[in-house]
Design an enzyme around this catalytic site. Structure first.
Site, PDB file in Angstrom:
ATOM      1  CD  GLU A 256      29.316  41.625  37.279  1.00  0.00           C
ATOM      2  OE1 GLU A 256      30.280  42.884  36.809  1.00  0.00           O
ATOM      3  OE2 GLU A 256      29.857  41.130  38.256  1.00  0.00           O
TER       4      GLU A 256
ATOM      5  CD  GLU B 297      36.110  44.199  42.505  1.00  0.00           C
ATOM      6  OE1 GLU B 297      36.980  44.857  40.658  1.00  0.00           O
ATOM      7  OE2 GLU B 297      35.156  44.172  42.537  1.00  0.00           O
TER       8      GLU B 297
ATOM      9  CG  ASP C  79      35.475  39.244  39.432  1.00  0.00           C
ATOM     10  OD1 ASP C  79      36.030  40.188  38.552  1.00  0.00           O
ATOM     11  OD2 ASP C  79      34.781  40.528  39.646  1.00  0.00           O
TER      12      ASP C  79
HETATM   13  O1  GCW Z   1      35.389  42.338  39.369  1.00  0.00           O
HETATM   14  C1  GCW Z   1      33.446  42.579  38.911  1.00  0.00           C
HETATM   15  C2  GCW Z   1      33.630  43.826  39.214  1.00  0.00           C
HETATM   16  C3  GCW Z   1      32.994  45.079  38.987  1.00  0.00           C
HETATM   17  C4  GCW Z   1      33.223  45.106  37.938  1.00  0.00           C
HETATM   18  C5  GCW Z   1      32.836  43.189  36.506  1.00  0.00           C
HETATM   19  C6  GCW Z   1      33.232  43.368  35.469  1.00  0.00           C
HETATM   20  C7  GCW Z   1      33.205  46.858  35.601  1.00  0.00           C
HETATM   21  O2  GCW Z   1      33.469  43.957  40.800  1.00  0.00           O
HETATM   22  O3  GCW Z   1      33.078  46.418  39.649  1.00  0.00           O
HETATM   23  O4  GCW Z   1      32.387  45.786  36.438  1.00  0.00           O
HETATM   24  O5  GCW Z   1      33.844  43.179  37.714  1.00  0.00           O
HETATM   25  O6  GCW Z   1      34.482  43.712  34.647  1.00  0.00           O
HETATM   26  O7  GCW Z   1      32.741  44.180  34.370  1.00  0.00           O
END
Ligand code: GCW
Length: 719
Positions: free
Chosen positions: A309, A411, A383
């Protein structure tokens, strides 16, 4: 004379005020360490066992144990035990053989307790009944003290104890995604509790209470800053701030760790490269580690998110994740530090199924990491969705210590306003059998190191803690912090239900008329969220960026795998992601028995159906209903479960203090509203894709699809 009279009067007034004021407000700050007075009848029995405290030594952890036992027993039993070196009848003797002659004289067998385990035994010394808490380290003693208090808090007998416990994982770590400006990424409990600006000098009581809470559940490490890291946290002023926190935490057996930004040598070190094979880069990290260890002698090590990311990483220099991890591992190794290297990667170039990419990147590197590296793998391959199958990496890297990372913060499960107890989610993953060659390799046994004989083992939880008075943003989210710690202590044996019960008893009430319905409610709560957000294996249907609310229609984001439509693939013919051999073949990343089961429509667990299969809307479910009908019913079941939770809670008012009762009532009402929103918006959209109307007897969405598509929440928290 007058001054003394005034002082006396004001003391009297404050005592009177304390008497007339209601018992201190129940705002959730005390967590599960409330220590409210127990029923008079039971108190008498307990008092006989805890009349006196006989600590072995005065080290900071022993002092912390004494303070906690005094606080706890005073609160629970109404009398303060005296602290004395010689133990009389009813004494509580605690310490290590090295620090306490009384413990040494007992010649206890502590061999299998390791460094952090403890034993608690009821014994007689010179014919006097005593209780002994013994361990090989002072921190083990502190854990034992918390365990003893837990027994009283949950009203278990303590007069005939013979307990032994030791943590099965070496690293039981909270990951704070806290930024230096106090924003918390995916945090729903206010600002960061780390007041970076006022540190290192200002160390409010809050930090000690945070350490107490963590020690009480066995958490022994804290990563202070966000994995989306700012290199500044590695500069001298921030290292000093981290050192201040480390000092507060040390008596509680908690080490601090930092998330390291891979490009730090360039950003704060003045180098032109961060290439892991460059000698200057290596020297820079070694010097940085030396500097950190000079300030924090027991610094735990680094956590790294690399090439994920948009974060920098070794692949920027055409090096592997192993080469990147080893660079930092070599820097901390002389000090006994570790590197937790995250496997959460997916590429912006690879068009492959996102669920497969981490495995593709990491599995070929098995055995190529230094011994002080643990690869930190999310529980599932996408995720932190409300439900995912276990991550295939757990079954595929036997030569590498693997940690599991879960989210405690919610989240994707309704932020802090939805009641969702995550114990069942953690348990589901930990108990999953990877079916690797060599029997019994559940995820729990992979991460505790026993499946492959690794000494380095661990579990990380993305913290749900913030500056909100109740720590977690909601009273029930405290249970998720609690269950994380308890499960990380013994992932193989721990179970969600007894842990929920323990938490309820400590946090609210021991009245069974309260405990039973609340535990039932908690146990069903995560499934309710799955049902009204992502039923039958659907995933990643949330709104863009902040992830608040449903947006299954989103299809226009730059990267395909950012779009919900990529994951559900719904059209006029059907719905679901085909991960069988006919599709992305993600099933091939699992052991054959597991992959076959997921591939086989007759064997795949229906809760994962659309994770692995793309199916026609008329596909016959095991219930005999069509997929479309079942989907609608499942959404409805989720919504009604929330209604049921509200009714349950409404009936429990007599057992709860007013503030927490009201807080929970309001949040459940929010959850109810949002569950309907999820259900209505999702069904309005899927109806438009399938071209079907809702089965007879079901409620139409309250608004047309365009209404839901038009909603916008630019300031939703945690983004
Ligand atoms: O779940 C996603 C999140 C990001 C997060 C990423 C990760 C810290 O939306 O906010 O970044 O995973 O785990 O690196």
């Amino acid at each position: 004379m007058r001054t003394i009279a005034w002082a006396g009067l004001s003391a009297l007034l404050s005592i009177l005020a304390a008497i007339v004021a209601p018992a201190s407000a129940e705002d959730g700050y005390d967590l599960w360490l409330r220590y409210r007075p127990i029923e008079a009848a039971a108190a008498a029995d307990y008092r006989m066992v805890a009349t006196q405290l006989a600590p072995g030594g005065a080290s900071p952890p022993i002092a912390a144990a004494t303070a906690e036992l005094r606080r706890g027993l005073t609160g629970l039993l109404g009398t303060t035990p005296e602290v004395s070196e010689t133990a009389g009848a009813g004494a509580l003797i605690y310490g290590t053989p090295a620090g306490s002659p009384q413990i040494a004289a007992l010649d206890l067998d502590l061999g299998d307790l390791g460094r952090e385990g403890y034993m608690i035994r009821s014994l007689r010394i010179d014919d006097r009944p005593v209780t002994v808490i013994a361990a090989n380290s002072d921190v083990g003693v502190l854990y034992g003290a918390f365990a003893l208090l837990r027994l009283v808090q949950t009203r278990q007998p303590i007069d005939r104890l013979d307990l032994r416990a030791r943590p099965k994982l070496a690293l039981r770590v909270l990951n704070h995604w806290d930024d230096l400006d106090r924003h918390v990424e995916r945090g729903y409990a206010g600002q960061s509790i780390w007041d970076w600006h006022r540190l290192p000098d200002y160390r409010p009581e809050l930090y000690t209470d945070y350490a107490r809470a963590n020690a009480s559940i066995g958490v022994n490490g804290v990563v202070l800053n966000n994995v989306n890291a700012n290199a500044l946290s590695l500069t001298a002023p921030y290292v000093a701030k981290a050192a201040a926190l480390a000092e507060v935490f040390r008596p509680y057996g908690i080490r601090v760790y930092l998330s390291a930004r891979f490009s730090a040598p360039v950003e704060i070190g003045g180098l032109t490269t961060a290439d892991p094979l460059d000698p200057d880069v290596q020297a820079w990290w070694r010097a940085k580690a030396d500097e950190i260890y000079a300030a924090i002698p027991d610094f735990g090590g680094f956590l790294v998110k690399a090439n994920s990311e948009g974060q920098p990483g070794p692949q920027d220099y055409h090096r592997t994740h192993a080469e990147g991890a080893n660079l930092l591992a070599d820097a901390v190794a002389p000090h006994g530090g570790v590197v937790m290297w995250r496997a959460f990667v997916y590429s912006d170039q690879a068009p492959d199924d996102r669920a497969k990419q981490a495995y593709t990147d990491f599995v070929p590197l098995d055995g190529r990491f230094r011994p002080n590296v643990a690869v930190q793998v999310k529980n599932g391959p996408i995720d932190f969705q409300p439900r995912e199958p276990f991550h295939p990496i757990f079954g595929a890297m036997p030569a590498t210590p693997l940690m599991m990372e879960v989210q405690i913060t919610k989240e994707y499960l309704g932020f802090s306003t939805h009641l969702a107890y995550l114990g069942p989610l953690y348990e589901e993953v930990l108990q999953s059998d990877t079916m690797r060659p060599g029997a019994g390799a559940t995820v729990a046994r992979v991460i505790d190191g026993s499946a492959d004989g690794h000494a380095l083992s661990g579990m990380a939880g993305v913290a749900n803690i913030g500056a909100d008075r109740n720590w977690s943003g909601s009273h029930f989210d405290q249970a998720n912090w609690y269950v994380f710690g308890r499960m990380a202590w013994d992932p193989e044996a721990a179970r969600a239900r007894p842990i929920a019960e323990e938490w309820v008893r400590m946090t609210f009430s021991n009245d069974d008329r309260f405990v039973e319905p609340v535990v039932d409610m908690m146990m069903g709560s995560r499934e309710a969220v799955v049902d009204y957000m992502t039923p039958l294996g659907l995933h990643h249907l949330m709104a863009t960026g902040h992830h608040y609310g449903p947006a299954p229609w989103v299809s226009d984001l730059a990267r395909p795998e950012w779009n919900p439509t990529y994951y559900h693939q719904a059209d006029a013919d059907g719905i679901g992601f085909d991960r069988t051999a006919a599709g992305s073949d993600a099933v091939a990343q699992y052991a054959p028995q597991v992959g076959d089961r997921f591939s086989d429509l007759d064997a795949v667990p229906e809760p994962l159906l659309l994770w692995f299969h793309h199916l026609p809307w008329d596909y016959r479910m095991r219930s005999g209903k069509t997929l479309w009908e079942e989907l609608v019913l499942t959404y409805d079941r989720g919504v009604s479960a929330v209604g049921e939770m509200r009714r349950t809670w409404a009936g429990l008012q007599p057992y709860v203090d007013p503030q927490r009762f009201d807080d929970v009532t309001v949040f459940l009402a929010i959850q109810d509203k949002e569950a309907r929103w999820w259900r209505d918006a999702s069904l309005a959209y899927f109806a438009s894709r399938s071209g079907r109307s809702l089965p007879e007897g079901t409620t139409e969405p309250e608004h047309p699809l365009t209404y839901y598509q038009g909603l916008s929440y630019p300031f939703a928290p945690g983004n």
